[in-house]
Design a protein around this motif. Structure first.
Motif, short mmCIF file in Angstrom:
data_model
loop_
_atom_site.label_atom_id
_atom_site.label_comp_id
_atom_site.label_asym_id
_atom_site.label_seq_id
_atom_site.Cartn_x
_atom_site.Cartn_y
_atom_site.Cartn_z
N GLY A 1 8.86 44.14 -156.62
CA GLY A 1 8.44 42.91 -157.27
C GLY A 1 8.58 41.68 -156.39
N GLN B 1 1.52 50.25 -160.45
CA GLN B 1 2.97 50.38 -160.31
C GLN B 1 3.60 50.90 -161.61
OE1 GLN B 1 4.31 46.52 -159.13
NE2 GLN B 1 3.36 46.60 -157.12
N SER C 1 5.93 41.63 -153.74
CA SER C 1 4.61 41.37 -154.31
C SER C 1 4.40 39.87 -154.53
CB SER C 1 4.45 42.14 -155.62
OG SER C 1 4.52 43.52 -155.40
N GLU D 1 -0.37 45.90 -160.37
CA GLU D 1 0.78 46.00 -161.26
C GLU D 1 0.62 47.17 -162.23
OE1 GLU D 1 1.01 42.22 -163.10
OE2 GLU D 1 1.77 41.18 -161.32
#
Length: 222
Positions: free
Chosen positions: A68, A144, A71, A141
């Motif tokens: 995270g 993920q 990113s 996302e």
């Protein structure tokens, strides 16, 4: 893995600073130097795009629980890259208008209108690019989240499989114990003769005396 990403970050920071400096110098340079500077900036912008691609690949290989933070940093770098490209487009528009005016002797009125029109189109393209970037980020996302769900399902499957193996082992042990217990019970049973005599002899010897005749079956079976 994170050390490679940080190395790319440093390279991108140096490269973006050089690009920003050169873009700001384009309008003030003579025509020959402007052309050379524009070509140089284009080359460096391409290098910056390649760096972002490498950084994006590095982020995808980072474990989900630590991805995270990287990113978010990638998102800021991509926004910075978009700003550099926008500033470069504007400097190129000004450079193109200046060259055209020098070649055609334009008074600049139509040039201003065209510049405004081009800037408007550029802003539209920027908005479209931002929407595409947001869609791409949502897709990343989602990917993920899907990967994390698959990993959790895989762990749950392993737990269920281990529980099944333990259950099979327990059943096998119970079956073996049951067979052993059954064998032990059978080995402890008294041996009963298959047949019994139905009659005694007609005479039975008595100690100290002659045999006495028997006139009646003791078992009374006949």
């Amino acid at each position: 893995m994170s050390s490679d990403f940080e190395g790319y970050e440093q390279d991108f920071a140096v490269l973006s600073a050089e690009i920003t400096s050169k873009i700001s110098r384009v309008p003030r340079l003579p025509p020959d130097e402007k052309k050379q500077m524009v070509a140089n900036v284009e080359k460096q912008l391409e290098e910056a795009r390649e760096l972002l691609e490498q950084m994006d690949l590095e982020v995808r290989e980072i474990p989900p629980q630590s991805r995270g933070m990287y990113s978010n940093r990638m998102r800021s770098y991509k926004q910075e890259m978009g700003k550099l490209e926008t500033d470069f487009k504007r400097s190129r528009i000004a450079y193109s208008d200046e060259v055209r005016n020098e070649l055609l002797g334009d008074d600049g009125n139509s040039s201003e209108n065209q510049r405004a029109h081009l800037l408007d189109n550029t802003e539209r393209l920027e908005r479209s690019s931002r929407r595409l970037e947001a869609g791409y980020q949502i897709a990343v996302e989602t990917e993920q989240i899907g990967q994390e769900m698959l990993e959790n399902l895989s762990h749950d499957r392993e737990k269920i499989q281990r529980a099944r193996d333990r259950l099979r082992e327990t059943d096998a042990n119970l079956g073996k114990s049951s067979r052993i217990l059954t064998g032990m019970l059978r080995s402890g049973e008294p041996q009963v003769p298959r047949t019994l005599p139905t009659k005694f002899p007609s005479t039975l010897p008595f100690p100290g005396g002659p045999s006495q005749p028997r006139t009646k079956n003791l078992w009374a079976l006949n």
